[in-house]
Design a protein around this motif. Structure first.
Motif: not given
Length: 366
Positions: A173-177
């Motif tokens: 969830l901490n990946v930029p999306y």
């Protein structure tokens, strides 16, 4: 008023109306923390309240119930509540409030044909169909009770919802999306497939993963699946998420874009940069409530591109906007030319600004 023990709030309308009643529910709970607050809604709209901390339970009724189902509901609510509030000015919600509550208040529209409702209520609040935002209209019931308003639209999820969401995602969830909600419930709120593809390509070029949300309805699943095939690398979660899962997904996104849907309202409430595409719908009444916005003035004007706090609202083009009709052919299956003609570059420019790629970060109005 003596603090009640049991309160019923009736919001038998579309799912967006239910979500936009949550500031009223929060106001009631803050004023009466020991009260058990129940909410009566149409079946299929209850998911937006599944993790709401301010309510005891959600009661559902079919939009067009048979007489047996109606009798079961009426027996379950008859005089069971100290206070009943109708947040919908229609006939049935007013009758439900009259039957359920020892003390009743409700929204009542102008007109001689509606005067009978005032005789069923201890407090009738005039319903404004044009010039008062839905959140503020609901909060008028709180003021009628002498309760301080609360302006937070409540979007909630549990730890379990987060764990289930993480199992669905191929990344942390901490990946930029970015989240795109491309398919509204009704055609008259629909944008163009090619434009969504251009937006997804632009987001990917900024280093963002693209996540597609959507319901499990067959037409929506087919639409989003076809769109995902035109977006290399996009994650298609249509039909795989509850609204609580979607809330958690939205809360961790860098940016969101979508038409006038409940998911757009959720994104706005969660405080993430939100781009909302509006066509014939009236933003004064239905514009997404921006996070952190409070006060008795409507956040939106009726015309023009606007930004308030975390939300940018992009209207369709044309002097007829907003026409307040359900599509150019005046029914929910028709399309809206004003909305479909919004060019993709207007949306990508708003996304760039929301992501901080523009020098201006202050609230603006065009």
């Amino acid at each position: 008023m003596k603090p009640p023990r049991r309160v019923l709030v009736i919001v038998t309308r579309r799912i967006g109306d239910v979500l936009l009643a949550t500031p009223l529910l929060r106001a009631l709970k803050r004023a009466w923390p020991d009260a058990a607050i129940d909410v009566l809604v149409f079946q299929g709209t209850e998911g937006v309240l599944a993790a709401n901390p301010d309510i005891r339970r959600v009661i559902t009724i079919a939009e067009r119930p048979g007489w047996r189902q109606h009798l079961v509901l009426l027996a379950a609510i008859a005089r069971r509540y100290d206070v009943a509030l109708s947040a919908v000015p229609s006939d049935r919600p007013t009758l439900y409030a009259w039957l359920a509550g020892r003390w009743r208040a409700g929204l009542v529209a102008d007109g001689r044909q509606h005067r009978w409702k005032t005789r069923l209520l201890q407090r009738a609040v005039r319903f404004d169909p044009l010039h008062t935002h839905t959140v503020l209209m609901h909060l008028a019931l709180a003021r009628a009770l002498g309760i301080a308003p609360r302006y937070e639209v409540i979007v909630a999820w549990s730890d379990r919802d987060r764990r289930e969401l993480e199992r669905q995602l191929p990344f942390e969830l901490n990946v930029p999306y970015a989240v795109l909600h491309t398919h509204p419930k009704f055609n008259y709120k629909m944008w163009r497939r090619k434009a969504w593809t251009e937006v997804a390509q632009w987001l990917s070029a900024q280093g963002l993963r693209v996540v597609l949300s959507g319901s499990g309805e067959a037409a929506e699943l087919a639409y989003v699946a076809a769109l995902a095939r035109e977006m290399p690398g996009a994650i298609n979660l249509a039909g795989k998420l509850t609204l609580c899962h979607a809330a958690c997904l939205l809360a961790h996104a860098r940016v969101y874009a979508g038409p006038d849907t409940v998911v757009t309202h959720m994104a706005a409430a969660l405080g993430i940069p939100t781009i909302a595409l509006f066509g014939p719908s009236d933003p004064v009444k239905w514009g997404p409530w921006p996070a952190g916005y409070s006060g008795n003035a409507n956040p939106w004007r009726r015309y023009g591109t606007q930004r308030v706090n975390n939300v940018t609202l992009i209207p369709g083009s044309g002097t007829c906007v907003p026409c307040l009709n359900e599509g150019c052919d005046r029914h929910i299956a028709s399309f809206s030319d004003c909305l479909r003609q919004i060019p993709a570059f207007r949306v990508t420019a708003a996304l760039a600004d929301a992501l901080g790629n523009s020098p201006s970060r202050a609230a603006t109005h065009e």
